[in-house]
Design an enzyme around this catalytic site. Sequence first.
Site, PDB file in Angstrom:
ATOM      1  N   ASP A 246     103.018  -7.740 -66.969  1.00 12.40           N
ATOM      2  CA  ASP A 246     104.309  -7.940 -67.636  1.00 12.40           C
ATOM      3  C   ASP A 246     104.242  -9.230 -68.449  1.00 12.40           C
ATOM      4  O   ASP A 246     103.941 -10.290 -67.899  1.00 12.40           O
ATOM      5  CB  ASP A 246     105.402  -8.029 -66.575  1.00 12.40           C
ATOM      6  CG  ASP A 246     106.811  -8.002 -67.167  1.00 12.40           C
ATOM      7  OD1 ASP A 246     106.990  -8.444 -68.324  1.00 12.40           O
ATOM      8  OD2 ASP A 246     107.733  -7.543 -66.468  1.00 12.40           O
TER       9      ASP A 246
ATOM     10  N   LYS B  69     110.278 -14.152 -72.714  1.00 14.46           N
ATOM     11  CA  LYS B  69     111.141 -15.320 -72.896  1.00 14.46           C
ATOM     12  C   LYS B  69     110.471 -16.571 -72.340  1.00 14.46           C
ATOM     13  O   LYS B  69     109.888 -16.547 -71.259  1.00 14.46           O
ATOM     14  CB  LYS B  69     112.486 -15.086 -72.214  1.00 14.46           C
ATOM     15  CG  LYS B  69     113.291 -13.947 -72.839  1.00 14.46           C
ATOM     16  CD  LYS B  69     114.632 -13.771 -72.159  1.00 14.46           C
ATOM     17  CE  LYS B  69     115.414 -12.646 -72.811  1.00 14.46           C
ATOM     18  NZ  LYS B  69     116.737 -12.427 -72.151  1.00 14.46           N
TER      19      LYS B  69
END
Length: 212
Positions: free
Chosen positions: A117, A121
């Site tokens: 993943d 951000k």
Amino acid sequence: MRLRNIPGAEEAILNSEYCIKNPEEQKGHWQDCFDKVQPLHIEIGMGKGRFIMDMAALHPDINYIGIERYSSVLLRALQKMELNPLPNIKFICMDAADIAEVFAKDEVDRIYLNFSDPWPKDRHAKRRLTSRQFFARYDQILKKDGHLEFKTDNQDLFTFSLEEVPEAGWKLDASTRDLHHDAVLNEGNVMTEYEEKFSFKGNPICKLIASR
């Protein structure tokens, strides 16, 4: 992730002989879970298990542990194992952040991270499996001469990972931004589900190998 909530997944994991239920109890004794004492390789975030199961079939002289956080994803790997059992592989359903609570110092010979993943951000950077925070965890379990291998199609995540390796006090042994056209690093490469999907779309695959 669309497979998180498959009914019965957690029960299937609890009842499976291939999944270790209380992994922290095996800390320092993982070889007891296998028929033979052999080098131990782990994949963190194994998804549906294609990569690690292919590796286990190709390398019967190595013991493998696949780690996946989501029970409904891990269920897919368990279903594959039911059809094609392998004696040198076990699974764990757990959060990678707890890895040092499950494996002892110098217990792991190699770590694989595949298409992790990206946590895009900035405020989530420490959650990335190639962050310096996670390298510190790997440092607690990986043998001194062990290696970490990471593959991704995400260029930004790869750039971040390349920068984190020295910041974590590790050494970059090799890297490429186009694995499938790198004759050296692509030799013996075993593809994951995502790798096959992304490369078919024309996305170059990145890979790095790091050690301490």
